[in-house]
Design an enzyme around this catalytic site. Structure first.
Site, mmCIF file in Angstrom:
data_model
loop_
_atom_site.group_PDB
_atom_site.id
_atom_site.type_symbol
_atom_site.label_atom_id
_atom_site.label_comp_id
_atom_site.label_asym_id
_atom_site.label_seq_id
_atom_site.Cartn_x
_atom_site.Cartn_y
_atom_site.Cartn_z
ATOM 1 N N ARG A 109 0.880 -1.182 0.000
ATOM 2 C CA ARG A 109 0.000 0.000 0.000
ATOM 3 C C ARG A 109 0.911 1.223 0.000
ATOM 4 O O ARG A 109 1.694 1.415 0.947
ATOM 5 C CB ARG A 109 -0.909 0.004 1.232
ATOM 6 C CG ARG A 109 -1.616 1.327 1.424
ATOM 7 C CD ARG A 109 -2.772 1.260 2.375
ATOM 8 N NE ARG A 109 -3.884 0.548 1.773
ATOM 9 C CZ ARG A 109 -5.117 0.507 2.279
ATOM 10 N NH1 ARG A 109 -5.384 1.146 3.399
ATOM 11 N NH2 ARG A 109 -6.068 -0.169 1.676
ATOM 12 N N HIS A 136 -7.211 0.920 -6.734
ATOM 13 C CA HIS A 136 -7.420 0.034 -5.562
ATOM 14 C C HIS A 136 -8.000 -1.274 -6.117
ATOM 15 O O HIS A 136 -9.170 -1.603 -5.891
ATOM 16 C CB HIS A 136 -8.360 0.695 -4.555
ATOM 17 C CG HIS A 136 -8.317 0.090 -3.178
ATOM 18 N ND1 HIS A 136 -7.520 -1.002 -2.859
ATOM 19 C CD2 HIS A 136 -8.982 0.413 -2.033
ATOM 20 C CE1 HIS A 136 -7.696 -1.298 -1.584
ATOM 21 N NE2 HIS A 136 -8.578 -0.464 -1.061
ATOM 22 N N GLN A 139 -9.803 -3.957 -3.836
ATOM 23 C CA GLN A 139 -11.140 -3.532 -3.422
ATOM 24 C C GLN A 139 -12.162 -3.851 -4.510
ATOM 25 O O GLN A 139 -13.241 -4.377 -4.250
ATOM 26 C CB GLN A 139 -11.127 -2.015 -3.137
ATOM 27 C CG GLN A 139 -12.475 -1.464 -2.728
ATOM 28 C CD GLN A 139 -12.909 -1.970 -1.369
ATOM 29 O OE1 GLN A 139 -12.127 -1.956 -0.418
ATOM 30 N NE2 GLN A 139 -14.145 -2.425 -1.256
ATOM 31 N N ASP A 224 -17.175 6.913 -1.759
ATOM 32 C CA ASP A 224 -15.905 6.767 -1.032
ATOM 33 C C ASP A 224 -15.684 8.089 -0.298
ATOM 34 O O ASP A 224 -16.354 9.091 -0.587
ATOM 35 C CB ASP A 224 -14.775 6.472 -2.046
ATOM 36 C CG ASP A 224 -13.414 6.272 -1.400
ATOM 37 O OD1 ASP A 224 -13.341 6.073 -0.170
ATOM 38 O OD2 ASP A 224 -12.400 6.310 -2.137
ATOM 39 N N CYS A 264 -16.302 1.376 0.085
ATOM 40 C CA CYS A 264 -15.108 0.567 0.361
ATOM 41 C C CYS A 264 -14.759 0.551 1.843
ATOM 42 O O CYS A 264 -14.121 -0.382 2.314
ATOM 43 C CB CYS A 264 -13.935 1.106 -0.447
ATOM 44 S SG CYS A 264 -13.652 2.870 -0.194
ATOM 45 N N ARG A 292 -13.371 -9.061 0.829
ATOM 46 C CA ARG A 292 -11.955 -8.761 0.648
ATOM 47 C C ARG A 292 -11.131 -10.021 0.910
ATOM 48 O O ARG A 292 -10.173 -10.327 0.209
ATOM 49 C CB ARG A 292 -11.501 -7.632 1.604
ATOM 50 C CG ARG A 292 -12.147 -6.275 1.362
ATOM 51 C CD ARG A 292 -11.739 -5.668 0.030
ATOM 52 N NE ARG A 292 -10.306 -5.564 -0.124
ATOM 53 C CZ ARG A 292 -9.561 -4.549 0.310
ATOM 54 N NH1 ARG A 292 -10.122 -3.522 0.917
ATOM 55 N NH2 ARG A 292 -8.251 -4.530 0.111
HETATM 56 N N1 NVA Z 1 -9.903 6.661 -1.468
HETATM 57 C C1 NVA Z 1 -9.576 6.153 -0.164
HETATM 58 C C2 NVA Z 1 -9.816 4.693 -0.082
HETATM 59 C C3 NVA Z 1 -9.575 4.065 1.259
HETATM 60 C C4 NVA Z 1 -9.778 2.588 1.254
HETATM 61 C C5 NVA Z 1 -8.119 6.486 0.134
HETATM 62 O O1 NVA Z 1 -7.290 6.401 -0.774
HETATM 63 O O2 NVA Z 1 -7.812 6.847 1.262
HETATM 64 N N1 CP Z 2 -11.274 -0.503 2.004
HETATM 65 C C1 CP Z 2 -10.006 -0.553 2.468
HETATM 66 O O1 CP Z 2 -9.048 -0.692 1.700
HETATM 67 O O2 CP Z 2 -9.908 -0.448 3.807
HETATM 68 P P1 CP Z 2 -8.559 -0.248 4.620
HETATM 69 O O3 CP Z 2 -8.032 1.115 4.265
HETATM 70 O O4 CP Z 2 -8.956 -0.354 6.065
HETATM 71 O O5 CP Z 2 -7.598 -1.318 4.233
#
Ligand code: NVA
Ligand code: CP
Length: 305
Positions: A109, A136, A139, A224, A264, A292
């Site tokens: 990540r 993502h 997801q 989101d 998500c 997931r």
């Molecule tokens: N768009 C959000 C998704 C979190 C799962 C982010 O990037 O923080």
């Molecule tokens: N939806 C998702 O990716 O959640 P987290 O940020 O908790 O991993």
């Protein structure tokens, strides 16, 4: 009696750094496998025996982190976690060439897509994107599994995405259109999906002029957060810019009668979605979160199995 393992198809691409690393046919196979993994988890409990994953997190996570750790464990392997910025303590290319001497795969990540791509370039083992600024993809796999479960098929459905044209929306766009769904999006000015992402879509895409237009006839209403991780310094401006883009009861009432609500997570109740929609009978957010685990097991099986 020992459960027999079905023959596993490997992804042709060595990595899963973006949605399009899996072909549409592979995506369908992966979703079928995810359904079987969910139905019969015991069949797969030694499938990745002895395999190991390095989980690298530059940003916080609940769902992605817990489900990848459990996924590899429940397939007979194990995970090693490492938090912190990649490429700071030592060059990324050195880190990647250390890790690939020890582990079977890397899940990362990151802040930038470039970091995921560079890990894939330098590491000889599969690299999985666990969220970047661009995509993502894990997801989206769980989301497609959830939609299939709920509606039986994806073809002919319409998904309306309300809010930020960000990583989650980009991955959804590619997966919905590849699976025969219409993808409609309503974003405030300045928060549209990048042109290069729209150019990758292969199916029916609608850029709606407002949230009401997007949700019309939609079976899925998706949103989101307005402020993604790493954008916290813009939070006040974003709160103002996204006014009118909240998913609330009045908006979901304009969708199809059988519409479900998806997110998500994490959700900021009172901002992009109301508590009432999150808790309503339309909400399938916890099915998405559960999936997931199953979808990522299928992904790991097709990358490492
Ligand atoms: N768009 C959000 C998704 C979190 C799962 C982010 O990037 O923080
Ligand atoms: N939806 C998702 O990716 O959640 P987290 O940020 O908790 O991993």
């Amino acid at each position: 009696m020992t459960a027999t393992l079905p023959r596993l198809q490997r992804l042709a691409h060595p990595d899963f750094t973006r949605d399009l690393d899996a072909t549409t046919e592979e995506l369908t196979t992966l979703l079928d496998l995810a359904a079987d993994v969910k139905r019969s988890p015991e069949r797969y409990r030694s499938a990745l025996s002895g395999k190991s994953l390095a989980l690298l997190f530059e940003k916080p996570s609940l769902r992605t982190r817990v489900t990848f750790e459990l996924a590899i464990q429940q397939l007979g392997g194990f995970a090693i976690l490492n938090d912190g910025r990649i490429g700071v303590r030592e060059p990324l290319k050195d880190m990647a060439r250390n890790l690939d001497r020890w582990v079977s795969g890397i899940v990362a990540r990151t802040y930038t897509q470039q970091t995921v791509d560079d890990l894939a370039l330098w590491a000889s083992v599969p690299v999985v994107n666990a969220l970047s600024d661009m995509w993502h993809p894990c997801q989206a796999l769980a989301d497609m599994q959830t939609i299939r479960e709920h509606f039986g098929d994806t073809r002919g459905l319409k998904l309306a995405f309300i809010g930020d044209g960000n990583n989650v929306a980009s991955s959804l766009l590619l997966n919905c259109t590849r699976l025969g769904m219409k993808f409609s999006i309503a974003t405030p000015a300045g928060y549209e999906l990048p042109g290069e992402v729209l150019a990758l879509a292969s199916g029916d895409v609608e850029v709606a002029k407002d949230p009401a237009g997007a949700v019309e006839g939609a079976q899925i209403v998706y949103t989101d957060v307005w402020t993604s991780m790493g954008e916290e310094h813009e939070a006040a401006q974003r709160l103002a810019d996204f006014a009118g883009y909240q998913v609330n009861d009045a908006l979901t009432a304009k969708a199809a009668a059988d519409a479900v609500f998806m997110h998500c997570l994490p959700a900021h109740r009172g901002e992009e979605v109301t508590d009432s929609v999150m808790e309503s009978s339309r909400s399938v957010v916890f099915d998405e979160a559960e999936n997931r685990l199953h979808a990522q097991k299928a992904l790991l099986l097709m990358l490492l199995g």
